[in-house]
Each structure stands twice: as structure tokens, then as C-alpha cells.
Design an enzyme around this catalytic site. Structure first.
Site, PDB file in Angstrom:
ATOM      1  N   HIS A  21       0.761  -1.157  -0.148  1.00  0.00           N
ATOM      2  CA  HIS A  21      -0.049  -0.072   0.153  1.00  0.00           C
ATOM      3  C   HIS A  21       1.026   1.213  -0.101  1.00  0.00           C
ATOM      4  O   HIS A  21       0.529   2.317  -0.719  1.00  0.00           O
ATOM      5  CB  HIS A  21      -0.847  -0.064   1.248  1.00  0.00           C
ATOM      6  CG  HIS A  21      -1.799  -1.185   1.157  1.00  0.00           C
ATOM      7  ND1 HIS A  21      -3.173  -0.983   1.204  1.00  0.00           N
ATOM      8  CD2 HIS A  21      -1.911  -2.578   1.095  1.00  0.00           C
ATOM      9  CE1 HIS A  21      -3.839  -2.087   1.202  1.00  0.00           C
ATOM     10  NE2 HIS A  21      -2.947  -3.176   1.128  1.00  0.00           N
ATOM     11  N   ASP A 129      -6.215   5.309   2.387  1.00  0.00           N
ATOM     12  CA  ASP A 129      -6.333   3.774   1.946  1.00  0.00           C
ATOM     13  C   ASP A 129      -7.805   3.420   2.064  1.00  0.00           C
ATOM     14  O   ASP A 129      -8.499   3.782   3.036  1.00  0.00           O
ATOM     15  CB  ASP A 129      -5.280   3.042   2.879  1.00  0.00           C
ATOM     16  CG  ASP A 129      -4.965   1.801   2.360  1.00  0.00           C
ATOM     17  OD1 ASP A 129      -4.047   1.703   1.581  1.00  0.00           O
ATOM     18  OD2 ASP A 129      -5.923   0.901   2.183  1.00  0.00           O
TER      19      ASP A 129
END
Ligand code: UDP
Length: 498
Positions: A21, A129
């Protein structure tokens, strides 16, 4: 610099605490900074150890600022020094998610007070995110634009969201152990073995289900969703994501980090081999003759599978680079033990020049960019998938967790660029089968067709992200349209609808 005086605007990015990520978040921040040096200030926020690693690998002229948030992992049962999924055992993974949600008060303080005070201008947008859906509350409170960034593909994200929201695998009653997924076409079926270990045996009141449902639902109320994919690469997937989330989806990818020969690993990870040594080894091999084997930043096969895979690689007769780390169930950061490989394996592959074993972390992008690599055996995490396809390298899939199972399904059934070798950590892997699949994918019949398809995917990616004069590829145009909406504060219209 006082942003208020030069009309720069501030965007704050918050990735989940995992390399898969952080890497694309940083690449996104760098891309925006590089395209609009005078227009936006980009600040990427993470925990102290992650920021320290990032700092060591970020060029001083990247245009991206880094900020730390204090992290109290111990309050959530995490060991000292564990600030991400790559530094904990699987049993502790969910604690990383829980601990990440506890960043909220500090994050709120940073966005509402520290950044405005120091930069003279409050942030206008939070890009967070999809696992940090709670940031929607922060954005609403401060009246700033919010975008959820999915670092997975369109299809993978859509299935992953539906799995947590509906838990359809609980109703797999047929003898074939197959099940359909709500909000997907009826013909779409998954097998129980394609369910992530995290989803096994869960029920509506399971803390993980509650957590993921909350984050996903919040992201569905965001102003926009950014997806690290190209619409033309997965038209069905992006359209499903758009339809199922109801948020304007912007397919802005692939956003890939730049290929460098820097001695610092991606996101500051310590490399198990110098890129030059790796390139030199690859230079000594013919085009498309080397198999690259790696299972991402936080996965490893079981001890038994590791022995079987090693035997299979030997049986394949092909050259290979294999990124090794302790098997599943052992401390991934621990010392690699000789007993995890067949006796004499390492010495045999080294002395014959057939294999290169890299401990823990390899310069993956640089390897995949080398013409000697002919196939990639991967867990098919989305970053690895994109990095492979962008180079026209076909895949051998071995999904282990999260949305990797759905990625492999799409890559194999729709795109024809992957053959699934194994699934998960419990299945035995026959060395002869490893040899057969490797031979097939790197061979001249099916392999040739897969390479053709992978080259097509590479071309789709090139076109999606190209810029020639004023002409922009669709992904780049989508990123610009997104930034336009952010800057004007107008409602966004994505580019993912069918
Ligand atoms: N990666 C790397 N070297 C390694 C292993 C992984 O540079 O030895 C990078 C890889 O290039 C990718 C990321 O780590 O950018 C892994 O992300 P992915 O989505 O493929 O898998 P995850 O780690 O999230 O399961």
C-alpha cells in the site's frame, strides 16, 4: 513556504501500514508532485519507522513531504518495532488494522492544526487507503475533499468488498463448494478454496467483519475512489467497482514506482542483493529464459511447500531468481535455516549458475524490467501483477490471501496471461507439476500465446498512462480530472462506468 501566498494547495495521503500500500501511495504522491510542482504540496503520512524507511529511499527532489504520526502498537498487542504487516506474524495481522485505526486523533490534529499552522494553508484533500475509511469522518469534520485509494485492481477490489459485506461463502452448500457473489453476474462463481484465510469461519459479529464492513461502507460515502488500474485493462472490474460502490471511480493507473538502480530497496526496505549484482546475473542469461519467483512483501509458502517448490524449480530445468524468506508460521524477519531447502540445493543452483536465491527483498521492478525474465511466479498481489504486465511478463499464479485469488481468476480466465499453479498454504505442491507449469508458461505453445497477451496488456498500460504533447492517456486524463475536481471542490465524475 507559505502556501497561502503562492496558491499551492495541500493534499495529504495516508496509506495502510503495508508495503503493498505504501509503495503505490508514494508513487501516486510523486506522480502528482512531478506533474504539478507549483500547484500542489503533497504530504504522505505514516508511522515513525515507515517514515524513516521512506526517507532513506526518497530522492530530495521528489516533491513529497513526509510526516510521522505517533504509533502505539503495544496498546494493540503488537511487538516493539512492528509498524506494518511485513513485520508481524499472520496471527497478528488484524492487530495492525486495529492499531491503524487508532491513528485517528493524531491524524486529525495534523490535518486540522499542524499542517495549516506550518504551511499557512489547510489541506484541501485527504487521499486515504480503503482500509482507513475512518478518514471520511475527519474530512467531513474539516470540510475537505476525501478520496479513497484502492491499491488493488478494479475487479479484485469489487470482489473483496462484496466478500466482506455479504460473506457469501458461508452459504456454499453445493457439492462443488462453489458460491455466487451478490451484486455480481450469476455466472460468476468462486470456489471455497478461493476464500482468503481471513474470511474463513467468520460471522456477522466477528470483529474483523465489523471492522472491514465499516471501512468499506465509509469509503462508499467518499467523494471519489481512486483505483490503481487502467479501465481498458479490466473494463468489467472497474465497471463493477463503480456500480457496487456508487462512488465516482477514477482508474488512474497503473501508478508504478520508477525503476532505479539505487542501492536502497523500494520504500527503504533493505535489499538482499545489490541491483547491479542482480542485473549482472540476468545479463548472463538469454532473453526470456529466467523465471522470477516472489510472493510479495508479507507472504511466504509453508515449510513443506518450500521444499516441494525448490524440487520443482530444479525439475523445471529453467533458470530462476527466487526471493526466499522463512516459511509461513515462522518469524518472517528471522534467520533463514538451511533445513527449509532440500539438501545441497543452494550450492547446486549457485555452482551451476542456474539459480539466484535472494534473501527477503529483491529489486523486483528492476528484475521484471530485464529482458532475460520470461515469467513471474507470484502470489499475484496487485502491485506485482501490474509490475509484471507493464513489462509484458506472463504470470504463474499462487494466490495466498486477500484479493489475490480473484486477481488470478481474472488474469487466467479473462486476460489469458496467467496459469494458476497452487492455491493457499495447505495444498501440497507436486514438484513435477511445478516443472510442467513452468515449462508450459515459458515454452513455445501456450507460453507463446500468454506472452502475446501479456505484451498486449503492456501496450494497454502504456497507452493508458502515455502523454504526448497535449494528449493524455485515459488514466492520466482521469488523474487530471480528479485533481481538477479536488481543486475546484466540485463533485467528481469518475471514468470507470461501463
Ligand atoms: N517487492 C519488492 N521486492 C520484493 C518483494 C516485493 O520490491 O522482494 C515489492 C513489489 O515490487 C511490490 C510490493 O513489494 O511493489 C508488493 O506488493 P504486492 O501488491 O504485489 O503484494 P503484497 O506485498 O501487498 O502482498
Amino acid at each position: 513556504m507559505a502556501v497561502g501566498t503562492d496558491r499551492r494547495q495541500h493534499i495529504v495521503l495516508l496509506p495502510f501500514l503495508a508495503q503493498g500500500h505504501i509503495i503505490p501511495f508514494l508513487a501516486l504522491a510523486r506522480r502528482i508532485a512531478q506533474r504539478h510542482p507549483g500547484r500542489f504540496t503533497l504530504t504522505l503520512v505514516s508511522t515513525p519507522l515507515n517514515v524513516r524507511s521512506l526517507r532513506s529511499s526518497l530522492p530530495p527532489d521528489s516533491g513529497v513531504l513526509l510526516r510521522e504520526l505517533p504509533f502505539r502498537g503495544a496498546d494493540h498487542g503488537l511487538p516493539p518495532g512492528a509498524e506494518g504487516t511485513d513485520s508481524v506474524s499472520h496471527g497478528l495481522l488484524f492487530k495492525v488494522f486495529q492499531a491503524s485505526a487508532s491513528l485517528r486523533p493524531e491524524f486529525e490534529g495534523l490535518v486540522a492544526e499542524d499542517i495549516p499552522r506550518e504551511d499557512g494553508c489547510p489541506p484541501i484533500c485527504i487521499i486515504a487507503d480503503v482500509f482507513m475509511g475512518w478518514t471520511v469522518h475527519v474530512a467531513r469534520q474539516l470540510g475537505v475533499f476525501h478520496a479513497a485509494f484502492s491499491t488493488c485492481g478494479g475487479f479484485g477490489s469489487a470482489v473483496y468488498f462484496a466478500m466482506w459485506l455479504h460473506l457469501p461463502h458461508r452459504h456454499a452448500a453445493s457439492e462443488e463448494d462453489e458460491f455466487g457473489v451478490p451484486s455480481f453476474p450469476e455466472t460468476f462463481r468462486l470456489h471455497l478454496s478461493q476464500t482468503s484465510p481471513a474470511l474463513k469461519n467468520v460471522h456477522d459479529q466477528d470483529p474483523r467483519v465489523i471492522f472491514f464492513r465499516e471501512q468499506i461502507t465509509l469509503c462508499c460515502s467518499s467523494d471519489a475512489m481512486l483505483c490503481n488500474t487502467a479501465k481498458a485493462l479490466e473494463p468489467t472490474g472497474t465497471a463493477l467497482l463503480q456500480k457496487n460502490t456508487g462512488v465516482p471511480v477514477f482508474s488512474i493507473g497503473p501508478i508504478l514506482p520508477p525503476v532505479t538502480r539505487s542501492s536502497a530497496g523500494r520504500a527503504g526496505k533493505v535489499l538482499g542483493i545489490a541491483p547491479e549484482a542482480c542485473i549482472e546475473w540476468l545479463d548472463a542469461h538469454p532473453p526470456r529464459s529466467v523465471l522470477y519467483v516472489s510472493f510479495g512483501s508479507q507472504n511466504s509458502v509453508s515449510a513443506q511447500q518450500m521444499l516441494q517448490l525448490a524440487a520443482g524449480l530444479e525439475a523445471s530445468g529453467r533458470s530462476f531468481i527466487w526471493v526466499i524468506r522463512p516459511p509461513f508460521g515462522f518469524d518472517l524477519k528471522g534467520q533463514f535455516r538451511a533445513e527449509w531447502l532440500p539438501e545441497g540445493f543452494e550450492e547446486r543452483v549457485r555452482s551451476s549458475g542456474r539459480g539466484l536465491l535472494v534473501r527477503d527483498w529483491a529489486p523486483q521492478l528492476e528484475i521484471l524490467a530485464h529482458g532475460s525474465v520470461g515469467a513471474f511466479m507470484s502470489h499475484c498481489g496487485w502491485n506485482s501483477t501490474l509490475e509484471s504486465l507493464a513489462r509484458g511478463v506472463p504470470l504463474i499464479g499462487w494466490p495466498m490471501a486477500a484479493e489475490q485469488f480473484y486477481n488470478v481468476k481474472m488474469l487466467e480466465e479473462e486476460m489469458g496471461v496467467c496459469v494458476e499453479l497452487a492455491r493457499g498454504l495447505v495444498q501440497e505442491v507436486d514438484p513435477a507439476e511445478v516443472g510442467r507449469v513452468v515449462g508450459m508458461v515459458m515454452g513455445e505453445e501456450k507460453g507463446k500465446e500468454m506472452r502475446r497477451r501479456a505484451a498486449e496488456a503492456a501496450e494497454v498500460i502504456r497507452v493508458a498512462t502515455r502523454e504526448e504533447g497535449a494528449e493524455k492517456g485515459p488514466s492520466l486524463a482521469a488523474l487530471e480530472a480528479f485533481l481538477e475536481s479536488v481543486q475546484k471542490g466540485t463533485p467528481a465524475t469518475g471514468n470507470a462506468a461501463a
